[in-house]
Scaffold this active site. Structure first.
Site, short mmCIF file in Angstrom:
data_model
loop_
_atom_site.label_atom_id
_atom_site.label_comp_id
_atom_site.label_asym_id
_atom_site.label_seq_id
_atom_site.Cartn_x
_atom_site.Cartn_y
_atom_site.Cartn_z
N HIS A 103 7.07 10.69 2.86
CA HIS A 103 5.90 10.62 3.74
C HIS A 103 6.40 10.98 5.13
CE1 HIS A 103 3.78 7.67 0.81
NE2 HIS A 103 3.49 8.93 0.53
N GLU A 106 6.84 8.60 8.17
CA GLU A 106 7.59 7.35 7.97
C GLU A 106 9.06 7.67 8.23
OE1 GLU A 106 6.42 5.71 4.17
OE2 GLU A 106 4.30 6.10 4.58
N GLU A 291 10.78 -0.30 1.70
CA GLU A 291 9.87 -0.23 2.84
C GLU A 291 10.55 -0.98 3.99
OE1 GLU A 291 6.82 1.16 3.04
OE2 GLU A 291 6.17 1.49 0.96
#
Length: 407
Positions: A103, A106, A291
């Protein structure tokens, strides 16, 4: 519980499109030159990124090689560093992969992995733990999996204009084959970047990998696309907790909205076409999604702090690739290596079995501490059953197997 639900509503659902969280990110967060980029306290431009990757390989040619996985829709390079003691050889060693920023908005992992590569290269021969990893693994690092998304504003411009999707507007972490739909392991009709990544995984057969994202702080383990637990769920929770606990030892607020700092993907929210599910189901690999930042475009002033939070965890995770059951499968008479299936009785499913490599016969079965029975089989050979194989956490159980060919 209400706080967690509210957090998911405002953080998860909007990023299904191109929405980017508002930050104070601006031109000052970008490196002015290569030297500043190599401090890892600022974000590199795309051209500085290329120069950094080339410098790693040229400065450490004995242990570092720069490879091109492929190219993006707009022609930017998909790059990976290989770091290993015999870097030009395909050794009988487990392959490990870190990758980030599929992504494009990110971006913390982009710099974290550049910093990690530098740390491995500069510490080799000086720090015993790093030397052990480089000597006994084939480590691959792909810091930027979606360069078109990250540098949609231009190769020499700020990451402030980074977007989630690739140049064709496709979400690369929704683009892999979906096992629950019965889709084939085929890149036809998928994004160019997805196809190259699928080919890269199949070529190297990574025993362990991790995919770094932002937008939350949590270690997310399989499955994303189904409620059923992965057969190695206890092992996944074990290694995920190790990552989160070590990060919390530095910053107790890491993954503040998750009790243990970890989550099963389905329990968080359903995703179809994630890379971790593809690796785990189709390839027999082991992968989690890290994450690592609540903010997508994390200001550069926080880069060093986040490196300090994650450094130890990143190394611990790599070290897990050295444990479990491992060995070599060969022909009893000739000693030649065999490609064989290693099946854990009363445990494995079709997706979780591992295979020995045809070139070296080496295999790596990462698994939680316990006592297991194995069946080893290869076409044209008598199967062998090995009982009571003892596995201890943080240790390797060596098991070499010789199979007898049919007469």
């Amino acid at each position: 519980m209400l706080l967690t639900v509210f957090w998911i509503l405002i953080h998860v659902h909007p990023i299904q499109g191109q929405w980017t969280k508002s930050t104070q990110f601006d031109d000052s967060d970008m490196a002015q030159d290569l030297a500043e980029a190599r401090s890892f306290k600022k974000y590199p431009t795309y051209r500085q990124y290329l120069d950094l990757m080339e410098a790693f390989a040229s400065d450490y040619p004995d242990i570092c090689r720069l490879d091109t996985i492929g190219h993006s829709t707009e022609g930017r390079l998909l790059l990976a560093l290989k770091i290993s003691d015999r870097v030009q050889e395909d050794e009988a060693e487990a392959c490990f992969l870190y990758t980030s920023s599929m992504h494009g908005n990110e971006i913390l992992g982009f710099v974290l992995l550049l910093h990690l590569a530098d740390s491995l290269l500069t510490a080799y021969g000086a720090e015993a733990e790093i030397t052990r990893l480089v000597d006994h693994l084939q480590v691959w690092i792909n810091p930027l999996a979606n360069p078109d998304g990250s540098f949609s504003g231009g190769n020499d411009l700020t990451l402030q204009y980074a977007r989630r999707a690739n140049a064709d507007g496709l979400d690369l972490n929704r683009d892999f084959p979906v096992a629950t739909r019965g889709e084939a392991d085929d890149s036809t009709g998928r994004a160019l970047e997805t196809g190259y990544m699928m080919e890269f995984h199949r070529k190297h057969g990574f025993s362990l990998s991790a995919n770094i994202h932002s937008g939350a702080e949590v270690v997310n383990y399989p499955w994303d696309d189904r409620q059923a637990l992965q057969v190695d769920d206890d092992w996944y929770r074990f290694i995920s907790r190790e990552y989160a606990d070590e990060a919390r030892a530095v910053n107790p607020d890491f993954a503040w909205s998750f009790e243990d700092g970890i989550t099963n993907g389905w329990d968080w929210y359903q995703v179809l076409g994630s890379r971790q599910d593809y690796v785990n189901h189709y390839l027999g690999g082991r992968e989690v999604t890290l994450e690592l930042s609540d903010e997508f475009l994390l200001p550069s002033a926080e880069l060093e702090q986040n490196w300090n939070i994650n450094r130890r965890s990143l190394i611990n995770y790599m070290s897990q690739c050295l444990y479990g059951i491992r060995g070599r499968v060969s022909d009893l008479d000739s000693g030649d290596p065999l490609r064989a299936q290693i099946f854990v009785m009363e445990h494995d499913s079709s997706y979780s079995v591992v295979h020995s490599s045809p070139d070296h016969g080496d295999y790596y079965r990462l698994i939680k501490e316990g006592i297991y029975d194995l069946v080893v089989s290869a076409p044209g050979y008598h199967s062998d059953t090995i009982h009571a194989v003892v596995v201890t956490d943080y240790e390797a159980t060596r098991l070499d197997i010789q199979l007898k060919a049919y007469a």
